[in-house]
Design a protein around this motif. Structure first.
Motif: not given
Length: 293
Positions: A259-263, A175-180, A229-236
């Motif tokens: 800032m990395k997406r984490i679980l 899961a990734f969440d575009p910072l911009g 998948e775009e979004g926060q981990p639980m959303t994805a």
């Protein structure tokens, strides 16, 4: 798998965990244990009575357990703080996998998931398999939740070494969440103002980061499909679970910070409370010298 342990509270919802543990014991032809811990925080007479009743019940069921697992389990009835004592028993028995039962989805009524299970996940030194579904087959559609951390790599390796992944490979979710985009939304620009090409570029970067991670950790052989998948981990996770017939979610219980997406633990807690597939949580390798520092 060398040995496994079922920790049961003897409720009806623990039956699925029993059958999954027995199925795994039969599949891997390994020793298995059935553990019930009587909570010590009650009058001594009641503790003694409960121990006697539970021990009698489990011994009466021994033939049934043996038929399910292909071999007789070793039955333990212990007294103590349930979370701590379960963790201690996994060390004493030198097991590879702890199997626990499903839970109610209302945390206000479920002290097991609210206390014992969550404490176990945070402190256990062995992987924990939370069983939510009937054990009708081996795991055929597992999902590996990755965050490009050492913890998630360890989780994949543990699931593979335990024999819980199919030979054909498993799906991996990143899961990734575009910072911009998040900054623009916070400034009130609105979702429609996020440039489509920016989101596409971020997806490419996330895909490249996942590819590097799989290459560096040498995990390509156990993964046959990547889901970015775009979004926060639980959303994805929710999105994938809605469209894919996932029967096992594999996740580490620690991740990177910053800032990395984490679980991390809170995501694992949310997954255990909300998702209805079986969930394997894998703790990080603890280095004794480093822990003392």
């Amino acid at each position: 798998m060398k040995a496994l342990m079922l920790a049961t509270d003897l409720s009806n919802r623990s039956d699925r965990a029993l059958r999954r543990a027995a199925r795994l014991a039969r599949q891997f032809e390994c020793p298995w244990f059935i553990l019930h811990v009587v909570d010590e925080d009650q009058p001594q007479l009641r503790v003694e009575l409960e121990v006697e009743q539970v021990r009698r019940y489990l011994n009466d069921q021994l033939d049934f357990f043996t038929e399910l697992g292909g071999r007789a389990p070793e039955v333990w009835v212990e007294v103590g703080d349930p979370a701590k004592h379960i963790a201690d028993c996994t060390r004493w028995a030198d097991i590879d996998l702890l199997v626990v039962g499903s839970h109610r989805k209302n945390p206000l009524r479920d002290i097991f998931v609210g206390t014992t299970l969550e404490r176990l996940v945070r402190t256990s030194h062995v992987p924990i398999l939370l069983v939510n579904r009937a054990a009708e087959d081996d795991y055929l559609m597992p999902l590996l939740a990755l965050d490009c951390s050492t913890a998630s790599a360890q989780a994949v390796r543990a699931a593979h070494e335990l024999g819980l992944l199919p030979k054909a490979g498993a799906k991996a979710l990143y899961a990734f969440d575009p910072l911009g985009g998040a900054v623009m939304l916070a400034a009130g620009a609105g979702a429609g103002a996020i440039p489509g090409d920016y989101a596409a570029e971020e997806r490419l970067r996330a895909t490249a980061a996942l590819d590097r991670f799989l290459l560096e950790e040498e995990l390509g052989s156990v993964i046959d499909q990547r889901l970015v998948e775009e979004g926060q981990p639980m959303t994805a996770l929710r999105r994938v679970m809605e469209r894919e017939p996932i029967d096992l979610l594999v996740m580490g219980t620690r991740g990177l910070t910053g800032m990395k997406r984490i679980l991390i633990g809170s995501v694992a807690d949310a997954a255990m409370r909300e998702l209805d597939c079986d969930i394997l949580t894998v703790p990080p390798i603890r280095w004794p010298d480093r822990d003392k520092a």
